[in-house]
Enzyme design. Structure first.
Site, short mmCIF file in Angstrom:
data_model
loop_
_atom_site.label_atom_id
_atom_site.label_comp_id
_atom_site.label_asym_id
_atom_site.label_seq_id
_atom_site.Cartn_x
_atom_site.Cartn_y
_atom_site.Cartn_z
N ASP A 1 0.89 7.81 13.93
CA ASP A 1 1.87 7.51 12.25
C ASP A 1 2.92 7.83 11.80
OD1 ASP A 1 0.79 9.24 11.12
OD2 ASP A 1 -0.33 7.73 9.51
N LYS B 1 1.26 -1.23 0.20
CA LYS B 1 0.18 0.16 0.39
C LYS B 1 1.24 1.21 0.10
CE LYS B 1 -2.42 1.32 4.19
NZ LYS B 1 -3.22 1.43 5.05
#
Length: 331
Positions: free
Chosen positions: A229, A71
């Site tokens: 993140d 991804k």
């Protein structure tokens, strides 16, 4: 040999093919597989630019057949105000891991949102108290909405508090989801007061400063920290991490980009203080919640195996249903 067709799945395709309950199921299976040691450790590459950055997350997963997925996501928090674009944009490439054949290319936005919320739901099954009824959502964007919906699948949520630095966002969140989920949702301006009344708290923001400390959380609370993140982002104070049972999605990943990263840098915890990875708990190698009083934290940085599992499910379902567009790059 005839070139294989590649399936293209757009955002509308994904919204039709994958619902939240299905995503929770495949994500739980991915964590279980990882916890049993039956999956290659996933990998992540991060590159940061002015105003945002890119993640490449890749993993291998043995399902009915072996799949590989990578991804590529761009995450630019100011996109909405600056360009009228989504914060997260990207694609997932799914391949046959037996021979390297590309199978599908998919829009990543909905998959990322669903699998992130699904991981929280899986963690809540094992780490939140069974009698949890009240939730605080900190960060009322699209991810916050899906997080509350996912939690309502695994716990009988009756009341929720909605907190956002944008008060209008919290109001919209409360108005839209009150009727959708048939629960009482109250917008709040005092995050600490809301969390102290809650059994579960989800933080899903772009904050670079701690939002919650050890004095802000009541005994027995389950916290899912979703927003950190990259190494610059932070939602939980190291003191709260030190006072809690920490469960990571991927230990090494959380150590460099999650809230664990900041607690390690502060010197208040070590890797040895981390209780478990979620897969170990799901696979039954370690118990989840062990008392009504302990504070449990799920440090969620996004495991690539979640993406592989969701992408493989979508691909197989689309093949059965004849959904999507089929391309031949060699044509």
């Amino acid at each position: 040999m005839k070139a294989a067709e590649i399936l293209l799945l757009t955002s509308p395709d994904i919204q039709t093919l994958l619902n939240l309950d299905e995503c929770i199921g495949v994500v739980e299976h991915a964590f279980h597989t990882h916890g049993e040691g039956r999956a290659v450790p996933p990998a992540v590459l991060s590159m940061h630019t002015e105003g945002g950055g890119f993640h490449v997350k890749a993993g291998l997963l043995e399902l009915d057949r072996p799949y590989f997925a990578a991804k590529v996501n761009g995450n630019f928090p100011e996109n909405s105000s600056r360009f009228g674009l989504p914060t997260i944009q990207g694609v997932i490439i799914l391949c046959d891991a037996r021979n390297g054949t590309p199978l599908a290319v998919m829009d990543s936005r909905d998959i990322t949102s669903l699998r992130t919320a699904a991981a929280t739901a899986v963690a809540a099954k094992f780490l939140a108290r069974q009698d949890s009824r009240t939730v605080t959502i900190c960060g009322c964007g699209n991810q916050g909405r899906i997080q509350l919906k996912a939690l309502s699948r695994v716990r009988r949520v009756e009341t929720a508090f909605a907190y956002d630095t944008n008060g209008e966002g919290a109001l919209r969140f409360s108005r839209d989801l009150t009727s959708d989920l048939r629960m009482t949702i109250t917008p709040v301006s005092d995050l600490t007061a809301a969390v102290r009344q809650s059994d579960i708290c989800v933080t899903c923001t772009t904050s670079r400063q701690p939002l919650l400390g050890s004095d802000d959380v009541s005994p027995g609370t389950f916290i899912a920290a979703v927003g950190a993140d990259n190494p610059q982002k932070q939602e939980l104070h190291p003191s709260l991490m030190a006072a809690s049972k920490i469960v990571c999605d991927i230990l090494e990943q959380c150590a460099v980009m999650g809230d664990l990263h900041h607690a390690l840098e502060a010197g208040v915890v070590t890797r040895a203080n981390v209780y478990a990875e979620l897969g170990e708990v799901v696979a039954g190698k370690k118990p989840g919640r062990e008392s009504q009083e302990e504070i449990t934290i799920f440090d969620s940085t996004g495991m690539a195996l979640q993406d592989v599992a969701a992408a493989a499910f979508l691909y197989e379902k689309a093949q059965r249903d004849g959904s999507g567009v089929r391309l031949n790059f060699a044509a």
